[in-house]
Design a protein around this motif. Structure first.
Motif, PDB file in Angstrom:
ATOM      1  N   LYS A 115       0.617  -1.201   0.130  1.00  0.00           N
ATOM      2  CA  LYS A 115      -0.162   0.065   0.109  1.00  0.00           C
ATOM      3  C   LYS A 115       0.900   1.129  -0.035  1.00  0.00           C
ATOM      4  O   LYS A 115       0.798   2.086   1.014  1.00  0.00           O
ATOM      5  CB  LYS A 115      -1.035   0.064   0.992  1.00  0.00           C
ATOM      6  N   THR A 116       1.887   1.480  -1.276  1.00  0.00           N
ATOM      7  CA  THR A 116       2.624   2.504  -1.256  1.00  0.00           C
ATOM      8  C   THR A 116       2.284   2.976  -2.729  1.00  0.00           C
ATOM      9  O   THR A 116       2.301   2.030  -3.696  1.00  0.00           O
ATOM     10  CB  THR A 116       3.863   2.174  -0.833  1.00  0.00           C
ATOM     11  N   THR A 117       2.386   4.334  -2.819  1.00  0.00           N
ATOM     12  CA  THR A 117       2.546   4.793  -4.261  1.00  0.00           C
ATOM     13  C   THR A 117       4.013   5.520  -4.562  1.00  0.00           C
ATOM     14  O   THR A 117       4.551   5.718  -5.393  1.00  0.00           O
ATOM     15  CB  THR A 117       1.417   5.842  -4.519  1.00  0.00           C
ATOM     16  N   THR A 118       4.571   5.868  -3.337  1.00  0.00           N
ATOM     17  CA  THR A 118       5.744   6.602  -3.347  1.00  0.00           C
ATOM     18  C   THR A 118       6.921   5.489  -3.172  1.00  0.00           C
ATOM     19  O   THR A 118       8.134   6.153  -3.488  1.00  0.00           O
ATOM     20  CB  THR A 118       5.824   7.799  -2.191  1.00  0.00           C
ATOM     21  N   GLY A 119       6.940   4.468  -2.759  1.00  0.00           N
ATOM     22  CA  GLY A 119       8.096   3.525  -2.429  1.00  0.00           C
ATOM     23  C   GLY A 119       8.744   3.126  -3.714  1.00  0.00           C
ATOM     24  O   GLY A 119       8.029   3.020  -4.869  1.00  0.00           O
ATOM     25  N   THR A 120       9.905   2.675  -3.474  1.00  0.00           N
ATOM     26  CA  THR A 120      10.554   1.997  -4.591  1.00  0.00           C
ATOM     27  C   THR A 120      10.704   0.637  -4.464  1.00  0.00           C
ATOM     28  O   THR A 120      11.253   0.236  -3.008  1.00  0.00           O
ATOM     29  CB  THR A 120      12.089   2.514  -4.956  1.00  0.00           C
ATOM     30  N   SER A 121      10.528  -0.331  -5.272  1.00  0.00           N
ATOM     31  CA  SER A 121      10.405  -1.858  -4.832  1.00  0.00           C
ATOM     32  C   SER A 121      11.762  -2.682  -5.357  1.00  0.00           C
ATOM     33  O   SER A 121      12.241  -2.320  -6.362  1.00  0.00           O
ATOM     34  CB  SER A 121       9.269  -2.221  -5.328  1.00  0.00           C
ATOM     35  N   PHE A 122      12.179  -3.601  -4.759  1.00  0.00           N
ATOM     36  CA  PHE A 122      13.553  -4.454  -5.227  1.00  0.00           C
ATOM     37  C   PHE A 122      13.100  -5.799  -5.078  1.00  0.00           C
ATOM     38  O   PHE A 122      12.311  -6.222  -3.974  1.00  0.00           O
ATOM     39  CB  PHE A 122      14.350  -4.054  -4.123  1.00  0.00           C
ATOM     40  N   MET A 123      13.243  -6.549  -5.804  1.00  0.00           N
ATOM     41  CA  MET A 123      12.693  -8.341  -5.728  1.00  0.00           C
ATOM     42  C   MET A 123      14.274  -8.713  -5.847  1.00  0.00           C
ATOM     43  O   MET A 123      14.908  -8.871  -6.986  1.00  0.00           O
ATOM     44  CB  MET A 123      11.886  -8.651  -6.839  1.00  0.00           C
ATOM     45  N   ILE A 124      14.761  -9.499  -4.718  1.00  0.00           N
ATOM     46  CA  ILE A 124      15.914  -9.904  -4.570  1.00  0.00           C
ATOM     47  C   ILE A 124      15.879 -11.369  -4.465  1.00  0.00           C
ATOM     48  O   ILE A 124      15.039 -11.828  -3.766  1.00  0.00           O
ATOM     49  CB  ILE A 124      16.606  -9.479  -3.166  1.00  0.00           C
ATOM     50  N   PRO A 125      16.842 -11.984  -5.303  1.00  0.00           N
ATOM     51  CA  PRO A 125      16.755 -13.389  -5.163  1.00  0.00           C
ATOM     52  C   PRO A 125      17.616 -14.097  -3.655  1.00  0.00           C
ATOM     53  O   PRO A 125      18.493 -14.246  -3.758  1.00  0.00           O
ATOM     54  CB  PRO A 125      17.745 -14.123  -6.174  1.00  0.00           C
ATOM     55  N   THR A 126      16.645 -14.003  -2.601  1.00  0.00           N
ATOM     56  CA  THR A 126      17.006 -14.417  -1.348  1.00  0.00           C
ATOM     57  C   THR A 126      15.756 -14.743  -0.327  1.00  0.00           C
ATOM     58  O   THR A 126      14.727 -14.769  -0.887  1.00  0.00           O
ATOM     59  CB  THR A 126      17.635 -13.137  -0.897  1.00  0.00           C
ATOM     60  N   THR A 127      16.054 -14.944   0.978  1.00  0.00           N
ATOM     61  CA  THR A 127      15.051 -15.013   1.817  1.00  0.00           C
ATOM     62  C   THR A 127      14.740 -13.743   2.561  1.00  0.00           C
ATOM     63  O   THR A 127      15.493 -12.848   2.323  1.00  0.00           O
ATOM     64  CB  THR A 127      15.533 -16.153   2.613  1.00  0.00           C
ATOM     65  N   GLY A 128      13.933 -13.902   3.484  1.00  0.00           N
ATOM     66  CA  GLY A 128      13.569 -12.625   4.494  1.00  0.00           C
ATOM     67  C   GLY A 128      14.891 -12.564   5.290  1.00  0.00           C
ATOM     68  O   GLY A 128      14.948 -11.168   5.621  1.00  0.00           O
ATOM     69  N   THR A 129      15.873 -13.411   5.469  1.00  0.00           N
ATOM     70  CA  THR A 129      16.928 -12.704   6.105  1.00  0.00           C
ATOM     71  C   THR A 129      17.922 -12.013   5.227  1.00  0.00           C
ATOM     72  O   THR A 129      18.566 -10.921   5.625  1.00  0.00           O
ATOM     73  CB  THR A 129      17.903 -14.133   6.452  1.00  0.00           C
ATOM     74  N   GLY A 130      18.100 -12.370   3.909  1.00  0.00           N
ATOM     75  CA  GLY A 130      18.669 -11.496   3.190  1.00  0.00           C
ATOM     76  C   GLY A 130      17.942 -10.049   2.696  1.00  0.00           C
ATOM     77  O   GLY A 130      18.797  -9.140   2.768  1.00  0.00           O
TER      78      GLY A 130
END
Length: 401
Positions: A56-71
């Motif tokens: 629920k953001t319009t101002t954020g920048t997203s990153f999809m990283i090949p990792t787990t939550g720890t990463g």
């Protein structure tokens, strides 16, 4: 044949990884592709925008990283902070403990605010720390939204109110691994600077994508943060965003197609409907626990989680045996008690692509296991309590109206 084969389906009710819906499995059943071809960047561009909707953001920048939550944790910390920075972090269970351990090993100065396991974050202590910190030496507040070990959900809106009350500029970093896409989460409204989740939780995918969303304030902080980072460096991603190729290294093509389908299913149901469904599942599970005469590990209603319920067992029962027996006899997977509450609780995960009847099957299985280990539960009592609640509160399936 796999040596752990059991007839029928495994009833997976751990709080992640969770059941994967059939359309997602089919979407991932594909060959590899060249991620530098026009097709994958085109899909990635849309995915980066669509994942922002679950935060629920319009101002954020997203990153999809090949990792787990720890990463994803490490990415959030190292991109926004410098070694020696002072942060306030709340210890309320195993996963907040692990995040604090990471913070300390990354050489941040961590003010640990500890609560009894089963309680939420002590926000009164946060308020006092912020009131005393007139020099603004605290650079970040780190909090786990939903502590999976104890079934505790923290009040993020209250954290934001406290920060605003003292006009404190600390960054607000949130672990939403077991909450994003299942519990109410409002990144922009609550002024969250970095939020993160993992693909294997409410998104109902395999493990392998850590999704991070950063506010403009967090991106600005990343320009001066001095923590060493390579694989998790946002700047590498941003460079490739500008180039239009999007990936600084090889992504999982199959997971991207799975994510596309998982988001489509969520949007078809409606994110608010998804959250309401999790609310029903959580309430029904708590009613079943009450009907069994057992107690919730979570000590107050204000902290009840709608994605996982940690159930306390009597002292004469080892909860580890409940989990072992459920898997061996009924093909039912439940969550173990962890660390301080090992042997004292078992956990029922109720998140992701899951419906009411599936949960009733789990509750029936738990009742049988409780009888197996010597707890005198009345068979059908928890199922009846949950069924009555569902019958009175379950709406028509949105897509079938």
């Amino acid at each position: 044949m796999d040596y752990v084969y059991g007839p029928g389906r495994n009833h997976l009710f751990v709080p992640g990884p969770v059941n994967i819906p059939e359309p997602v499995l089919r979407a991932m059943n594909r060959n590899n592709e060249d991620y530098r071809s026009p097709a994958v960047p085109a899909m990635t561009k849309i995915l980066l925008e669509d994942v922002k909707k679950i935060f629920k953001t319009t101002t954020g920048t997203s990153f999809m990283i090949p990792t787990t939550g720890t990463g994803a944790w490490e990415s959030a910390l190292t991109n926004t902070l410098s070694p020696g920075d002072r942060i306030v972090s709340f210890l309320i269970g195993q996963f907040s403990l692990l995040w604090i351990d990471q913070q300390q090993r990354l050489n941040f100065k961590v003010d640990v605010v500890e609560s009894e396991w089963g309680q939420g974050a002590n926000l009164d202590i946060l308020a006092s720390k912020l009131a005393e910190d007139t020099a603004h030496t605290i650079k970040a507040i780190c909090i786990v939204h939903n502590e999976t070990a104890t079934g505790v959900t923290n009040n993020l809106a209250q954290v934001r109110r406290i920060l605003d009350e003292y006009r404190h500029p600390a960054l607000f970093l949130v672990d939403g691994v077991s909450s994003i896409c299942a519990l109410d989460f409002r990144m922009d409204e609550w002024g969250v600077d970095v939020a993160l989740t993992g693909s294997q939780k409410a998104l109902s995918l395999p493990t392998g994508i850590g999704i991070v969303c950063a506010s403009p304030k967090a991106l600005e902080a990343s320009k001066t943060a001095k923590s060493v980072r390579v694989f998790f460096d946002w700047n590498d991603y941003l460079k490739f965003y500008k180039l239009g190729t999007y990936w600084p290294y090889t992504p999982s093509i199959q997971l991207l197609y799975g994510l596309r389908t998982a988001l489509d299913l969520i949007f078809e149901e409606g994110l608010d409907n998804v959250i309401a469904r999790h609310s029903r599942l959580g309430k029904a599970t708590r009613l079943a626990v009450e009907a069994w005469g057992l107690k919730n590990c979570t000590q107050s209603e204000e902290w009840f989680s709608d994605t996982v319920t940690a159930v306390l067992v009597p002292p004469y029962i080892d909860s580890t045996e409940i989990v072992r027996r459920a898997w061996k006899r009924y093909n039912l997977s439940l969550g173990l008690g962890l660390n301080k509450i090992a042997g004292k609780v078992f956990r029922i995960g109720h998140l992701g692509n899951l419906n009411e009847l599936q949960l009733l099957g789990c509750l029936a299985g738990v009742e049988m296991v409780l009888r197996d280990v010597g707890y005198p539960v009345k068979l059908g009592s928890g199922v009846a309590a949950a069924s009555a609640y569902f019958q009175n509160n379950t709406p028509l399936i949105p897509s079938r109206i």
